[in-house]
Design a protein around this motif. Structure first.
Motif, short mmCIF file in Angstrom:
data_model
loop_
_atom_site.label_atom_id
_atom_site.label_comp_id
_atom_site.label_asym_id
_atom_site.label_seq_id
_atom_site.Cartn_x
_atom_site.Cartn_y
_atom_site.Cartn_z
N ILE A 137 -5.56 7.16 9.46
CA ILE A 137 -3.98 6.77 9.55
C ILE A 137 -3.49 7.98 10.12
CG2 ILE A 137 -1.88 7.08 8.20
CD1 ILE A 137 -3.13 5.50 5.93
N GLY A 140 4.78 7.23 0.82
CA GLY A 140 3.44 6.85 0.81
C GLY A 140 2.63 7.08 2.31
N THR A 192 -1.52 6.50 -8.53
CA THR A 192 -0.89 7.55 -7.99
C THR A 192 -0.36 8.46 -8.97
OG1 THR A 192 -0.31 6.27 -6.07
CG2 THR A 192 0.71 8.38 -6.20
N VAL A 250 2.24 3.68 -3.46
CA VAL A 250 1.65 4.95 -3.45
C VAL A 250 3.03 5.91 -3.48
CG1 VAL A 250 0.64 6.87 -2.17
CG2 VAL A 250 -0.65 4.62 -2.63
N ARG A 303 -4.62 12.14 3.60
CA ARG A 303 -5.89 12.13 2.97
C ARG A 303 -6.99 10.97 3.56
NH1 ARG A 303 -2.21 14.04 -0.11
NH2 ARG A 303 -2.64 15.50 -1.69
N LEU A 304 -6.45 10.35 4.39
CA LEU A 304 -7.35 9.24 4.86
C LEU A 304 -7.37 9.51 6.64
CD1 LEU A 304 -6.09 6.01 2.95
CD2 LEU A 304 -7.86 7.48 2.25
N LEU A 313 -1.31 0.35 -7.50
CA LEU A 313 -1.46 1.61 -6.59
C LEU A 313 -0.45 2.49 -7.14
CD1 LEU A 313 -1.62 0.03 -3.40
CD2 LEU A 313 -3.46 1.37 -4.45
N TYR A 341 -3.19 10.19 -10.51
CA TYR A 341 -3.78 11.11 -9.51
C TYR A 341 -2.88 12.55 -9.48
CZ TYR A 341 -4.40 13.55 -4.92
OH TYR A 341 -4.65 14.66 -4.02
N ILE A 392 0.92 -1.15 -0.17
CA ILE A 392 -0.14 -0.13 0.07
C ILE A 392 0.84 1.23 -0.02
CG2 ILE A 392 -1.58 1.19 1.37
CD1 ILE A 392 -2.75 -1.30 2.29
N PHE A 393 1.53 1.25 1.04
CA PHE A 393 2.63 2.72 1.14
C PHE A 393 3.55 2.59 0.23
CE2 PHE A 393 1.53 2.20 5.98
CZ PHE A 393 0.36 3.08 5.77
N LEU A 403 -0.68 9.32 2.30
CA LEU A 403 -1.96 8.72 2.64
C LEU A 403 -2.57 9.26 4.08
CD1 LEU A 403 -1.79 4.96 1.53
CD2 LEU A 403 -2.95 6.72 0.54
N CYS A 442 4.66 8.78 -5.69
CA CYS A 442 4.62 10.35 -5.15
C CYS A 442 5.61 10.90 -4.57
CB CYS A 442 3.58 10.31 -3.98
SG CYS A 442 3.95 9.67 -2.35
#
Length: 509
Positions: A407, A396, A487, A226, A403-404, A483, A490, A222-223, A400, A230
């Protein structure tokens, strides 16, 4: 000295010392002034954890170099290895698991405990949480190890008759086996029914490493997925959004007044949340508000920093502006180089891991050619690509976290990082470092062949019951690439926009 490499042993010791000194330097310069001359135990955990994480990453290049001691041997067991790498791998990762699941949580509970309580009560409270975690983890590990802690290896049973030793040898590319025009190798003529499953129980340390790797792989996917996009694009778009010129004093006063109003609103919100905390009315809405305020404070601090960059003050104003310009130039250069590395990583995963058979060894071949140029050049490039993945994980997590809601944000700031943020990021790095090594051992299997890391993270891990299917079907690699692609899209759509405090937090009434 035979196969033993004394130089490698000396380099390993020197690198460990240098890594420890560098981590002490990071702690001293990143720590918040409020933590100066106190919180010694969390500081020790931070330095020790960062050292273990760095050493674990560097151990894979060391494992490759260690195997070079056997390059003249007929087989790997017929030589004296410099370092007992398999024992070192297991030791490092058992320590890693203990730090992540027990020591770091204890340090965080102790550090974040009520300062009005005595040290003894804070230690007792932290121990209760850690012991409860230990009991749950111990039961889970014991049950899983007892039920499915076995390794299933697929092997092929071969047998053949004896033939007379040939008087001449005839080798040609058209022959599958040695003989007089007809295949005589049992491996060539064996059918699918010769395949058998060989089962044995994995050792408990290997099983602990395997399960920890799975947990870390989820976070890493996940991290890291992303972050690999990024990390470079964040630097590049930071250059695009840079201040183009110094603003006037009237503009500065106007912007500063607006930021002051936002800061006053945030202080009011924080005071209200603090009162709710004292009244023990901490519910889901309270936690949501706390995270929202933390996010707004972080974005407000970024706005304040940007305003100070656009209107430098004091006698060294021109010098400060020159350093600001140079800083953004450095960001775009590093971002461009990082983008090349990220694209190379993604291309390598697709070419070498997802396509069967692989189209090309790609980065593996590049590292080997660099080693031919200079002995340590390929190893250094190899270590850099592994470290880059860890940096992507941290980037990452930060993205996140902004934005989440679920977390928690734990930013690392020069001279303003509290110990709980330090501990959180060290725990994240340690947990993901195991997965980074496993990922690199798989991605660079051609370069790192016959190493102890491949034995642990390749054959054993990918053959464990209940786990092997995640690797058989490339679940983590596919999710990682997906992912990363999302990203990239995005950032292409929204990366040029400047982040502004949203004000989207609600005070409980």
């Amino acid at each position: 000295m035979g196969d033993f490499n004394l130089a490698l042993l000396i380099v390993a010791i020197v690198v460990c010392v240098l890594v420890f000194i560098f981590n002490v330097y990071l702690l001293v310069n990143y720590q918040h002034p409020d933590d100066a001359n106190q919180a010694y135990f969390p500081k020790f955990v931070v330095v020790f954890g960062l050292t273990i994480a760095a050493i674990s990453i560097l151990m894979l290049p060391a494992d490759v170099a260690n195997r070079q001691a056997c390059r003249h041997a007929i087989y790997n067991g017929a030589c004296n290895l410099t370092l007992p790498m398999k024992s070192l791998w297991l030791a490092v990762y058992i320590i890693d698991a203990i730090l992540v699941f027990f020591v770091i949580p204890f340090a965080m509970f102790f550090y974040e405990g009520d300062q009005d309580k005595s040290v003894g009560k804070r230690v007792k409270s932290a121990l209760i949480w850690v012991i409860a975690t230990a009991v749950v983890c111990g039961l889970a590990l014991g049950i899983l190890y007892g039920l499915i802690g076995k390794v299933d290896f697929t092997v092929r049973h071969l047998s053949s008759t004896t033939v007379s030793f040939p008087s001449t040898w005839d080798f040609s590319s058209s022959q599958e086996c040695i003989g007089n025009g007809t295949p005589q190798c049992s491996a060539y003529s064996a059918n699918s029914t010769s395949e058998k499953t060989w089962t044995q129980r994995a050792t408990f340390p290997e099983y602990v490493v395997a399960l920890t790797t799975i947990v870390g792989s989820v976070l890493f996917t996940i991290f890291g997925g992303v972050g690999i996009a990024c990390l470079p694009l964040g630097l590049i778009f930071s250059f695009i959004r840079r201040p183009k010129a110094i603003i006037t004093r009237s503009q500065y006063i106007k912007e500063a007044t607006e930021l002051g109003k936002k800061a006053k609103d945030l202080k009011k919100a924080a005071d209200s949340l603090h009162q709710e905390e004292k009244s023990s009315s901490k519910g889901r809405k309270w936690r949501k508000n706390v995270k929202a305020v933390e996010k707004e404070v972080l974005l407000l601090e970024e706005d304040v920093k940007a305003l100070e960059e656009m209107y430098p003050q004091g006698e060294q104003a021109e010098t400060a502006w020159a350093f600001t310009v140079l800083g953004y130039l450095a960001k775009v250069i590093l971002g461009s180089l990082g983008l090349i590395v990220s694209v190379a990583w993604i291309a390598h995963i697709v070419i070498y891991l997802l396509i069967d058979p692989p189209l090309s060894p790609f980065l593996n071949e590049i590292f080997i050619k660099l080693d031919d140029v200079w002995g340590l050049l390929g190893t250094a490039a190899f270590a850099f690509f592994c470290f880059y993945l860890l940096l992507a994980v941290v980037a990452g997590a930060m993205m996140l976290g902004l934005r989440l809601v679920f977390i928690t944000i734990h930013p690392m700031k020069w001279g303003a990082t509290l110990m709980n943020s330090f501990l959180f990021n060290v725990g994240l790095i340690l947990l993901c470092s195991i997965s980074v090594i496993q990922f690199c051992a798989t991605a660079f299997a051609y370069y790192a062949q016959a190493t102890a890391a491949q034995e642990i993270f390749g054959h054993t891990l990918q053959s464990l019951r209940g786990i092997k299917y995640l690797y058989k079907y490339n679940v983590f690699q596919i999710a990682f690439i997906s992912l990363a692609g999302l990203t990239f899209v995005y950032y292409a759509a929204f990366g040029w926009r400047r982040k502004k405090p949203s004000g989207r937090f609600q005070l409980s009434t």
